[in-house]
Design an enzyme around this catalytic site. Structure first.
Site, PDB file in Angstrom:
ATOM      1  N   GLU A   1      -5.645   3.355   3.873  1.00  0.00           N
ATOM      2  CA  GLU A   1      -5.930   3.950   5.007  1.00  0.00           C
ATOM      3  C   GLU A   1      -7.654   4.597   4.826  1.00  0.00           C
ATOM      4  O   GLU A   1      -8.311   4.640   6.061  1.00  0.00           O
ATOM      5  CB  GLU A   1      -5.100   5.250   5.344  1.00  0.00           C
ATOM      6  CG  GLU A   1      -3.615   4.736   5.733  1.00  0.00           C
ATOM      7  CD  GLU A   1      -3.395   4.393   7.060  1.00  0.00           C
ATOM      8  OE1 GLU A   1      -4.508   4.093   7.728  1.00  0.00           O
ATOM      9  OE2 GLU A   1      -2.560   3.589   7.166  1.00  0.00           O
TER      10      GLU A   1
ATOM     11  N   ASP B   1       0.830  -1.268   0.099  1.00  0.00           N
ATOM     12  CA  ASP B   1       0.123  -0.011  -0.083  1.00  0.00           C
ATOM     13  C   ASP B   1       0.809   1.283  -0.108  1.00  0.00           C
ATOM     14  O   ASP B   1       2.102   1.234   0.497  1.00  0.00           O
ATOM     15  CB  ASP B   1      -0.964  -0.022   1.240  1.00  0.00           C
ATOM     16  CG  ASP B   1      -0.514  -0.447   2.494  1.00  0.00           C
ATOM     17  OD1 ASP B   1       0.756  -0.726   2.314  1.00  0.00           O
ATOM     18  OD2 ASP B   1      -1.075  -0.707   3.456  1.00  0.00           O
TER      19      ASP B   1
END
Length: 383
Positions: free
Chosen positions: A133, A74
């Protein structure tokens, strides 16, 4: 075993200095593309995804492929003002890689650099995923059809850095590693009025307080005690002055559980509580529960058994079995679609937790993570 032509520590520091929020990782993607271009491999293909503009997928064609192994990193950061004082601290005010995604990307680049120079037997794909997130980037990529055809993994892996573990230590477990999460957003609409005449008002603040108190019974009286779960309300805003009854209140929080079944049960109970308070307090409860792609991270039995066995038997790897955590991760959605495993990589900063403005990972973890996964992939491919 890592590639000597790429300075991974410098890569990590470069990435740390340019953190960007979910779906805005433009500079980060450009840096990744520029770095990967230096690998100059004739069996390497880069793919972009128009529907998720900041995503970047890389495929290494295998020599004699029997399967396709995927690895996900990520790339987004958090809206946190950095307080480390490091010379390579964030250049973007109010944004920081406080969850260690700079470490995640760097380890992925290290693994990619090795196999770009040493062609793998099986196909390898690397998924540089935006918006972990928030905004459920993994789900967005999947629903855009990005992980199909030549970019469809037969098995999928990812790490999450863990400051509480020693630098370079690897930890995972069979079954659920991280919880599934659901956002709570509640607007309570009542009727404001004078504090001296409560009978003429509908107190939104009182109703909101009742909601906060009652949702604490969701876990204690609905979830099997050996399963675990949590409901937290972290934001509460109501009223303007002490002698005016609040006509509106806004709350935000989170629901977390280790199984999707428990998570859905908890969602149902939170809705029922809101509906009951609306009647009891004669207010309007506008409740929104958002799970998106944040499913429990349920490790696949086959891939996890293979990973754990390899790490335990490899004398060069510091491995321990992990305990489950209430941490949320949108990799859980991808593990609903493809068999795979997530694991912790220790980064040795026990004084600071994830999402701390002072988080300062030990960079020795990077090479340890690269070497462990290069060795594991080579073993999985019979190289």
């Amino acid at each position: 075993m890592s590639d000597s032509t790429i300075n991974l520590v410098q890569v990590r520091r470069d990435l740390h200095a340019i953190p960007e929020l979910a779906l805005h990782e433009v500079q980060t993607q450009q840096y990744l593309k520029k770095t990967i271009a230096t690998f100059a491999s004739d069996f390497l293909t880069i793919k972009e995804v128009p529907e998720v503009e900041t995503a970047l997928l890389v495929r290494l064609a295998g020599m004699h492929p029997q399967k396709t192994i995927g690895y996900r990193a990520d790339i987004d950061a958090l809206p946190i003002k950095e307080e480390t004082g490091l010379p390579f601290a964030s250049k973007h005010p109010g944004v920081m890689h406080a969850c260690g995604h700079d470490i995640h990307m760097t380890v992925a680049l290290g693994i990619l650099a090795y196999f770009a120079k040493n062609q793998p037997k099986d196909n390898l794909i690397f998924i540089f995923q935006p918006a972990e997130e928030s905004e459920a980037g993994g789900k967005r990529l999947y629903e855009a059809g990005a992980l199909t055809g030549d970019f469809k993994p037969d098995e999928l892996y990812a790490l999450h850095d863990q400051p509480a573990l020693p630098a370079g230590q690897i930890a995972t477990k069979m079954g659920t590693l991280f919880a599934g999460t659901t956002e709570i957003h509640l607007q309570v609409v009542g009727q404001g009025g004078h504090a001296a005449y409560p009978q003429q008002a509908k107190d939104a603040l009182l109703a909101a307080c009742s909601f906060v108190n009652q949702v604490q019974t969701v876990v204690s009286r609905n979830v099997n005690p050996i399963h675990g779960g949590v409901v937290t309300i972290g934001s509460f805003h109501a009223g303007t002055i002490g002698n005016v009854i609040a006509g509106e209140a806004k709350l935000a929080g989170t629901i977390r559980a280790f199984t999707q079944t428990d998570l859905e049960l908890m969602q149902k109970r939170v809705r029922a509580i809101a509906e009951g308070i609306a009647v009891a307090c004669d207010v309007q409860m506008n409740l929104e529960l958002i799970q998106g792609g944040y499913y429990p991270v349920e490790n696949n039995p086959k891939t996890t058994a293979a990973l754990m066995a390899f790490m335990e038997e490899n004398p060069e790897v510091d491995f321990v079995e992990a305990q489950p955590a209430m941490t949320g991760e949108d990799f859980g959605f991808l593990l609903q679609q493809f068999p795979g495993t997530m694991f912790w990589l220790g980064v040795g900063d026990p004084e600071h937790s994830l999402h701390d403005a002072r988080l300062n990972p030990d960079e020795r973890a990077i090479n340890a993570g690269v070497q462990a996964m290069v060795a594991y992939f080579n073993q999985q491919m019979g190289q």
